[in-house]
Design a protein around this motif. Structure first.
Motif, PDB file in Angstrom:
ATOM      1  N   LEU A 172       0.823  -1.213   0.000  1.00  0.00           N
ATOM      2  CA  LEU A 172       0.000   0.000   0.000  1.00  0.00           C
ATOM      3  C   LEU A 172       0.852   1.256   0.000  1.00  0.00           C
ATOM      4  O   LEU A 172       0.344   2.354   0.213  1.00  0.00           O
ATOM      5  CB  LEU A 172      -0.937  -0.006   1.210  1.00  0.00           C
ATOM      6  N   GLY A 173       2.180   1.098  -0.215  1.00  0.00           N
ATOM      7  CA  GLY A 173       3.033   2.273  -0.276  1.00  0.00           C
ATOM      8  C   GLY A 173       3.169   2.964   1.071  1.00  0.00           C
ATOM      9  O   GLY A 173       2.829   2.391   2.115  1.00  0.00           O
ATOM     10  N   ASP A 174       3.655   4.192   1.038  1.00  0.00           N
ATOM     11  CA  ASP A 174       3.843   4.933   2.285  1.00  0.00           C
ATOM     12  C   ASP A 174       3.491   6.403   2.073  1.00  0.00           C
ATOM     13  O   ASP A 174       2.869   6.747   1.059  1.00  0.00           O
ATOM     14  CB  ASP A 174       5.287   4.767   2.786  1.00  0.00           C
ATOM     15  N   ASP A 175       3.899   7.235   3.008  1.00  0.00           N
ATOM     16  CA  ASP A 175       3.552   8.660   2.913  1.00  0.00           C
ATOM     17  C   ASP A 175       4.172   9.349   1.703  1.00  0.00           C
ATOM     18  O   ASP A 175       3.701  10.395   1.268  1.00  0.00           O
ATOM     19  CB  ASP A 175       4.020   9.400   4.181  1.00  0.00           C
ATOM     20  N   ALA A 176       5.237   8.751   1.170  1.00  0.00           N
ATOM     21  CA  ALA A 176       5.881   9.379   0.017  1.00  0.00           C
ATOM     22  C   ALA A 176       5.122   9.090  -1.276  1.00  0.00           C
ATOM     23  O   ALA A 176       4.927   9.972  -2.099  1.00  0.00           O
ATOM     24  CB  ALA A 176       7.329   8.894  -0.099  1.00  0.00           C
ATOM     25  N   CYS A 177       4.682   7.845  -1.434  1.00  0.00           N
ATOM     26  CA  CYS A 177       4.111   7.491  -2.738  1.00  0.00           C
ATOM     27  C   CYS A 177       2.594   7.320  -2.743  1.00  0.00           C
ATOM     28  O   CYS A 177       1.970   7.378  -3.799  1.00  0.00           O
ATOM     29  CB  CYS A 177       4.784   6.232  -3.283  1.00  0.00           C
ATOM     30  N   ARG A 178       2.003   7.122  -1.558  1.00  0.00           N
ATOM     31  CA  ARG A 178       0.555   6.893  -1.585  1.00  0.00           C
ATOM     32  C   ARG A 178      -0.251   8.153  -1.904  1.00  0.00           C
ATOM     33  O   ARG A 178      -1.179   8.085  -2.726  1.00  0.00           O
ATOM     34  CB  ARG A 178       0.072   6.234  -0.298  1.00  0.00           C
ATOM     35  N   LEU A 233       4.747   2.720  -6.797  1.00  0.00           N
ATOM     36  CA  LEU A 233       5.480   2.782  -5.524  1.00  0.00           C
ATOM     37  C   LEU A 233       6.753   3.613  -5.704  1.00  0.00           C
ATOM     38  O   LEU A 233       7.362   3.618  -6.777  1.00  0.00           O
ATOM     39  CB  LEU A 233       5.877   1.369  -5.067  1.00  0.00           C
ATOM     40  N   CYS A 234       7.152   4.306  -4.616  1.00  0.00           N
ATOM     41  CA  CYS A 234       8.441   5.003  -4.646  1.00  0.00           C
ATOM     42  C   CYS A 234       9.557   3.949  -4.568  1.00  0.00           C
ATOM     43  O   CYS A 234       9.300   2.776  -4.289  1.00  0.00           O
ATOM     44  CB  CYS A 234       8.545   6.009  -3.493  1.00  0.00           C
ATOM     45  N   ASP A 235      10.786   4.365  -4.790  1.00  0.00           N
ATOM     46  CA  ASP A 235      11.885   3.397  -4.833  1.00  0.00           C
ATOM     47  C   ASP A 235      12.023   2.624  -3.523  1.00  0.00           C
ATOM     48  O   ASP A 235      12.226   1.411  -3.522  1.00  0.00           O
ATOM     49  CB  ASP A 235      13.206   4.112  -5.149  1.00  0.00           C
ATOM     50  N   ALA A 236      11.884   3.336  -2.390  1.00  0.00           N
ATOM     51  CA  ALA A 236      12.051   2.674  -1.087  1.00  0.00           C
ATOM     52  C   ALA A 236      10.980   1.600  -0.893  1.00  0.00           C
ATOM     53  O   ALA A 236      11.271   0.483  -0.449  1.00  0.00           O
ATOM     54  CB  ALA A 236      11.988   3.705   0.031  1.00  0.00           C
ATOM     55  N   CYS A 237       9.748   1.926  -1.244  1.00  0.00           N
ATOM     56  CA  CYS A 237       8.653   0.960  -1.076  1.00  0.00           C
ATOM     57  C   CYS A 237       8.802  -0.201  -2.053  1.00  0.00           C
ATOM     58  O   CYS A 237       8.530  -1.358  -1.708  1.00  0.00           O
ATOM     59  CB  CYS A 237       7.303   1.631  -1.287  1.00  0.00           C
ATOM     60  N   ARG A 238       9.244   0.112  -3.264  1.00  0.00           N
ATOM     61  CA  ARG A 238       9.409  -0.950  -4.244  1.00  0.00           C
ATOM     62  C   ARG A 238      10.486  -1.939  -3.789  1.00  0.00           C
ATOM     63  O   ARG A 238      10.301  -3.142  -3.836  1.00  0.00           O
ATOM     64  CB  ARG A 238       9.770  -0.369  -5.617  1.00  0.00           C
TER      65      ARG A 238
HETATM   66 ZN   LIG Z   1       6.654   4.672  -0.925  1.00  0.00          ZN
END
Ligand SMILES: [Zn+2]
Ligand SMILES: [Zn+2]
Length: 425
Positions: A172-178, A233-238
């Motif tokens: 579900l991603g995070d605060d950066a990409c959601r 997704l952002c790189d960190a989440c991916r």
């Molecule tokens: Zn993310």
């Protein structure tokens, strides 16, 4: 008109709507399932945590105001002190509240077995009180922990014998990409608002992710080509998600990517998963699920602490087990039935001797006949009868009878526990 008698009134009592009693032999399966879960969780370093059945309403309402659970299903009430309380609707928030209150060392790994409450319309398979087994692990974002938690959930279902379990996995991603993704999804849905189901036409903007999870055909069709969070997704989440999937593959845990999978509570971030069984019908085929949560500890007044957990429903697991014909109730309640035709005191002594030695045994009461006592032994599924009649009482012996073969042998009373154990082996 005559007032109804007290006994007539008593006969009217039933368990409240949406609740159910668990009696033998079904209760023996519960016992086994909880023990299996405790063993599996304990082996992975999770320890039992018991929290109250009710909490301040805010413990649950802070976790997300737009979720169905909070909006309409919370079993909340005012107590006599005027406190606004709620029966726990799920297992995660209470454990995190306890974590925030007591600040144990991290990683903090807890398991629980507890009832959950939802005030919803009672219907088949949906309870106002159901029972959950779950774990929570707080204190690290390490994707290897995600692998551990997801694997534990999967292995519990496998050990029960559920061969048809599917593990659905999403991020579900995070605060950066959601947030940017949600913006894009909301715009997509706004263009198609007219095509959505009645419930989501109005509420799509408030929680667009829920529309993806909607089981109604209108929403499914309208969102067929909707942008997917997994692709955004952002790189960190991916990277995190790739490590989770690689870790599961390394352990041979099969999973299915489910880009539409959204859990019912808003606090989930990154790894989200669900266990489904084809044995349950489409509306309620989830045995349970869970995921990672980033902001929950913080929203309950603690330091920012990442966590991950899951819960599975006892009723759902047993229902799925019934459909697959696995995890039957035990055939017998006890191994030995003590039969005493001299009045009952001999049975008291002999049963005590056997129980002290670790043998599961029961006996009859009320001075029943030999025949009636042996019938009870049969009904209990006992393998052996340990019989004391006038002769045995005088001789200091016990007659052991194999209830399957009818074969019997008179043995000295001192040796009875040892000989019983040998025969049961
Ligand atoms: Zn993310
Ligand atoms: Zn819908």
């Amino acid at each position: 008109m005559q007032a109804p008698s007290l006994t007539a009134q008593m006969a009217e009592f039933r368990a409240p709507p949406g609740t159910h009693d668990v009696l033998p032999p079904q209760s023996a399966r519960w016992e086994r399932l909880v023990a299996l879960f405790a063993r599996r969780a304990g082996r992975a370093g999770y320890q039992l945590v018991v929290t109250p059945v009710f909490e301040e309403l805010a413990v649950f309402s802070r976790v997300g105001v737009e979720t169905d659970v909070v909006r309409k299903e919370m079993y909340d009430f005012l107590d006599k002190g005027g406190r606004r309380l709620a029966l726990r609707p799920e297992g995660t928030a209470p454990v995190v509240r306890a974590f925030v209150q007591h600040r144990p060392l991290t990683p903090f790994k807890a398991w629980y077995a507890a009832p959950s409450f939802r005030y919803e319309r009672p219907q088949a398979g949906r309870y106002r009180q159901h029972h959950q087994l779950g774990v929570e692990a707080l204190g690290t974002e390490d994707p290897e922990l995600d692998v551990e938690v997801v694997t534990l959930a999967y292995e519990v279902c496998r050990e029960v014998g559920l061969a048809g379990v599917t593990l659905l996995l999403n991020s579900l991603g995070d605060d950066a990409c959601r947030p940017p993704y949600l913006g894009a999804l909301a715009a997509y849905l706004a263009e198609r608002a007219g095509q959505l189901c009645d419930e989501h036409r109005e509420r799509a903007a408030a929680n667009p992710l829920r529309v993806l999870d909607c089981k109604r055909e209108a929403c499914a069709t309208a969102t067929a080509d909707a942008p997917r969070l997994l692709d955004n997704l952002c790189d960190a989440c991916r990277q995190h998600f790739e490590q989770v999937t690689a870790g599961l593959s390394a352990l041979g845990v099969p999973f299915t990517l489910a880009p539409r999978l959204v859990r019912g509570l808003d606090y989930y971030t990154r790894t989200t998963f669900e266990l489904q069984s084809p044995a349950l019908d489409a509306a309620q085929n989830a045995l349970g699920g869970g995921g990672r949560y980033g902001r929950l500890a913080e929203s309950l007044g603690g330091p920012p602490t990442p966590g991950i957990g899951f819960g599975v429903g006892v009723e759902r697991i047993l229902l799925a087990a019934d459909h697959e014909g696995v995890f039957p109730p035990p055939a017998s309640a006890v191994d030995v039935w003590v039969v005493d035709t001299t009045g009952g005191r001999e049975a008291t002594r002999l049963a005590h001797r056997l129980r002290t030695a670790g043998v599961a045994c029961d006996r009859s009461f009320d001075g029943r006949s030999m025949k009636a006592q042996l019938k009870s032994a049969d009904r209990a599924g006992a393998r052996l009868a340990a019989i004391v009649g006038a002769h045995e009482a005088a001789a200091g012996t016990v007659t052991l009878k194999d209830l399957a073969t009818g074969e019997q042998e008179e043995v000295p009373r001192e040796d009875v526990a040892k000989l019983v154990e040998e025969r049961l082996r």
